[in-house]
Write a protein that holds these residues in place. Structure first.
Motif, PDB file in Angstrom:
ATOM      1  N   ILE A  50       0.895  -1.323   0.006  1.00  0.00           N
ATOM      2  CA  ILE A  50      -0.073   0.035  -0.002  1.00  0.00           C
ATOM      3  C   ILE A  50       0.849   1.508   0.112  1.00  0.00           C
ATOM      4  O   ILE A  50       0.526   2.227  -0.806  1.00  0.00           O
ATOM      5  N   GLN A  51       1.924   1.346   0.868  1.00  0.00           N
ATOM      6  CA  GLN A  51       2.822   2.563   0.761  1.00  0.00           C
ATOM      7  C   GLN A  51       3.568   2.559  -0.589  1.00  0.00           C
ATOM      8  O   GLN A  51       3.813   3.959  -0.985  1.00  0.00           O
ATOM      9  N   GLU A  52       3.976   1.471  -1.047  1.00  0.00           N
ATOM     10  CA  GLU A  52       4.747   1.587  -2.318  1.00  0.00           C
ATOM     11  C   GLU A  52       3.913   2.024  -3.709  1.00  0.00           C
ATOM     12  O   GLU A  52       4.431   2.650  -4.318  1.00  0.00           O
ATOM     13  N   TYR A  53       2.784   1.236  -3.800  1.00  0.00           N
ATOM     14  CA  TYR A  53       2.247   1.634  -4.705  1.00  0.00           C
ATOM     15  C   TYR A  53       0.929   2.363  -4.696  1.00  0.00           C
ATOM     16  O   TYR A  53       0.178   2.656  -5.792  1.00  0.00           O
ATOM     17  N   GLY A  54       0.552   2.724  -3.356  1.00  0.00           N
ATOM     18  CA  GLY A  54      -0.697   3.251  -3.152  1.00  0.00           C
ATOM     19  C   GLY A  54      -0.770   4.888  -4.031  1.00  0.00           C
ATOM     20  O   GLY A  54      -1.703   5.084  -4.556  1.00  0.00           O
ATOM     21  N   PRO A  55      -0.006   5.617  -3.929  1.00  0.00           N
ATOM     22  CA  PRO A  55      -0.081   6.954  -4.714  1.00  0.00           C
ATOM     23  C   PRO A  55      -0.288   6.746  -6.069  1.00  0.00           C
ATOM     24  O   PRO A  55      -1.065   7.465  -6.572  1.00  0.00           O
ATOM     25  N   ASP A  56       0.560   6.160  -6.641  1.00  0.00           N
ATOM     26  CA  ASP A  56       0.261   5.994  -8.313  1.00  0.00           C
ATOM     27  C   ASP A  56      -0.729   5.337  -8.545  1.00  0.00           C
ATOM     28  O   ASP A  56      -1.473   5.648  -9.610  1.00  0.00           O
ATOM     29  N   LEU A  57      -1.329   4.269  -7.951  1.00  0.00           N
ATOM     30  CA  LEU A  57      -2.675   3.676  -8.130  1.00  0.00           C
ATOM     31  C   LEU A  57      -3.570   4.887  -7.990  1.00  0.00           C
ATOM     32  O   LEU A  57      -4.540   4.560  -8.595  1.00  0.00           O
ATOM     33  N   TYR A  58      -3.575   5.445  -6.731  1.00  0.00           N
ATOM     34  CA  TYR A  58      -4.578   6.310  -6.586  1.00  0.00           C
ATOM     35  C   TYR A  58      -4.860   7.508  -7.688  1.00  0.00           C
ATOM     36  O   TYR A  58      -5.846   7.862  -8.173  1.00  0.00           O
ATOM     37  N   ARG A  59      -3.826   8.037  -8.309  1.00  0.00           N
ATOM     38  CA  ARG A  59      -3.603   8.941  -9.475  1.00  0.00           C
ATOM     39  C   ARG A  59      -4.157   8.078 -10.745  1.00  0.00           C
ATOM     40  O   ARG A  59      -4.910   8.816 -11.321  1.00  0.00           O
ATOM     41  N   PHE A  60      -3.726   6.956 -10.812  1.00  0.00           N
ATOM     42  CA  PHE A  60      -4.540   6.260 -11.881  1.00  0.00           C
ATOM     43  C   PHE A  60      -5.850   6.021 -11.859  1.00  0.00           C
ATOM     44  O   PHE A  60      -6.663   6.304 -12.887  1.00  0.00           O
ATOM     45  N   LEU A  81      -2.179  -5.326  -9.769  1.00  0.00           N
ATOM     46  CA  LEU A  81      -2.915  -4.129  -9.079  1.00  0.00           C
ATOM     47  C   LEU A  81      -3.390  -3.191 -10.187  1.00  0.00           C
ATOM     48  O   LEU A  81      -4.534  -2.873 -10.050  1.00  0.00           O
ATOM     49  N   PHE A  82      -2.495  -2.774 -10.993  1.00  0.00           N
ATOM     50  CA  PHE A  82      -2.865  -2.001 -12.210  1.00  0.00           C
ATOM     51  C   PHE A  82      -3.927  -2.779 -12.826  1.00  0.00           C
ATOM     52  O   PHE A  82      -4.916  -1.900 -13.484  1.00  0.00           O
ATOM     53  N   VAL A 116      -2.559   5.445 -23.228  1.00  0.00           N
ATOM     54  CA  VAL A 116      -1.615   6.431 -22.634  1.00  0.00           C
ATOM     55  C   VAL A 116      -1.706   6.337 -21.174  1.00  0.00           C
ATOM     56  O   VAL A 116      -0.567   6.574 -20.562  1.00  0.00           O
ATOM     57  N   LEU A 117      -2.730   6.048 -20.539  1.00  0.00           N
ATOM     58  CA  LEU A 117      -2.798   6.077 -18.833  1.00  0.00           C
ATOM     59  C   LEU A 117      -1.817   4.830 -18.171  1.00  0.00           C
ATOM     60  O   LEU A 117      -0.932   5.032 -17.507  1.00  0.00           O
ATOM     61  N   LEU A 118      -2.098   3.711 -19.077  1.00  0.00           N
ATOM     62  CA  LEU A 118      -1.254   2.445 -18.672  1.00  0.00           C
ATOM     63  C   LEU A 118       0.240   2.655 -18.934  1.00  0.00           C
ATOM     64  O   LEU A 118       0.989   2.426 -18.216  1.00  0.00           O
ATOM     65  N   PHE A 119       0.615   3.311 -19.805  1.00  0.00           N
ATOM     66  CA  PHE A 119       1.893   3.376 -20.424  1.00  0.00           C
ATOM     67  C   PHE A 119       2.713   4.681 -19.773  1.00  0.00           C
ATOM     68  O   PHE A 119       3.786   4.356 -18.893  1.00  0.00           O
ATOM     69  N   TYR A 120       2.204   5.717 -19.571  1.00  0.00           N
ATOM     70  CA  TYR A 120       2.743   6.932 -18.628  1.00  0.00           C
ATOM     71  C   TYR A 120       2.311   6.752 -17.031  1.00  0.00           C
ATOM     72  O   TYR A 120       3.195   7.386 -16.301  1.00  0.00           O
ATOM     73  N   MET A 121       1.136   6.510 -16.568  1.00  0.00           N
ATOM     74  CA  MET A 121       1.039   6.364 -15.433  1.00  0.00           C
ATOM     75  C   MET A 121       1.266   5.264 -14.404  1.00  0.00           C
ATOM     76  O   MET A 121       1.600   5.251 -13.458  1.00  0.00           O
ATOM     77  N   ALA A 122       0.886   4.236 -15.139  1.00  0.00           N
ATOM     78  CA  ALA A 122       1.067   2.755 -14.572  1.00  0.00           C
ATOM     79  C   ALA A 122       2.414   2.355 -14.794  1.00  0.00           C
ATOM     80  O   ALA A 122       2.891   1.097 -14.368  1.00  0.00           O
TER      81      ALA A 122
END
Length: 170
Positions: free
Chosen positions: A8-18, A56-57, A124-130
């Motif tokens: 959760i700490q490691e992937y949480g912020p990126d997942l939330y933005r996604f 997760l993504f 685009v979202l999967l490539f750049y955000m995830a």
């Protein structure tokens, strides 16, 4: 710290933005984020820590697609009248002027991304955000890798044109 807290700490912020970018609504993003983590953390098979981020993504993306299909069915029965806007997530700049300029740029980029057709926007979202590779995107979306490359290329071209138009309008 246990595995769940670490993930959760490691992937949480990126997942939330996604999730926020996909849903365009904080409430729905919160639900998608929580549902994705719950499903991933209660996954009944052994999860390789290296592959957890990808899983997760992928879960978040599939849950979002399922939600869109449900919304489309409901919308045929009782149309929704208002559209939610994406709230921009920008880094804080050193000065107020820089913050305002960055926020405006970010809003325009977000609007341009949201204006893309769904197939292009997803890539685009999967490539750049995830940070998915082209191969991972192809596997996630059940598409040939060439189709993913093509969608990403056309999305970039469309974004360039849309952002040029915005600059000329100002």
């Amino acid at each position: 710290m246990n595995f769940n807290q670490q993930m959760i700490q490691e992937y949480g912020p990126d997942l939330y933005r996604f999730c926020l970018t996909l849903t365009k609504d904080r409430g729905r993003a919160d639900d998608l984020y929580q549902d994705s983590f719950v499903l991933a953390l209660t996954y009944d098979r052994e999860i390789d820590p290296e592959g957890f981020r990808s899983l997760l993504f992928r879960i978040a993306h599939r849950k979002w697609q399922d939600g869109r299909r449900k919304w489309a069915r409901r919308n045929r029965i009782a149309p929704e009248t208002s559209e939610d806007l994406l709230l921009s997530l920008v880094d804080q700049g050193p000065s107020l002027e820089d913050q305002v300029l960055e926020r405006e740029k970010s809003k325009e980029v977000n609007r341009a991304i949201l204006d893309l057709p769904d197939p292009m926007r997803e890539v685009v979202l999967l490539f750049y955000m995830a940070d998915y590779s082209l191969k991972e995107i192809a596997q996630s979306l059940d598409l040939p890798e060439g189709t993913v490359k093509s969608r990403l290329h056309y999305a970039k071209e469309t974004l360039k044109e849309n952002l040029k138009e915005y600059r000329h309008d100002q």
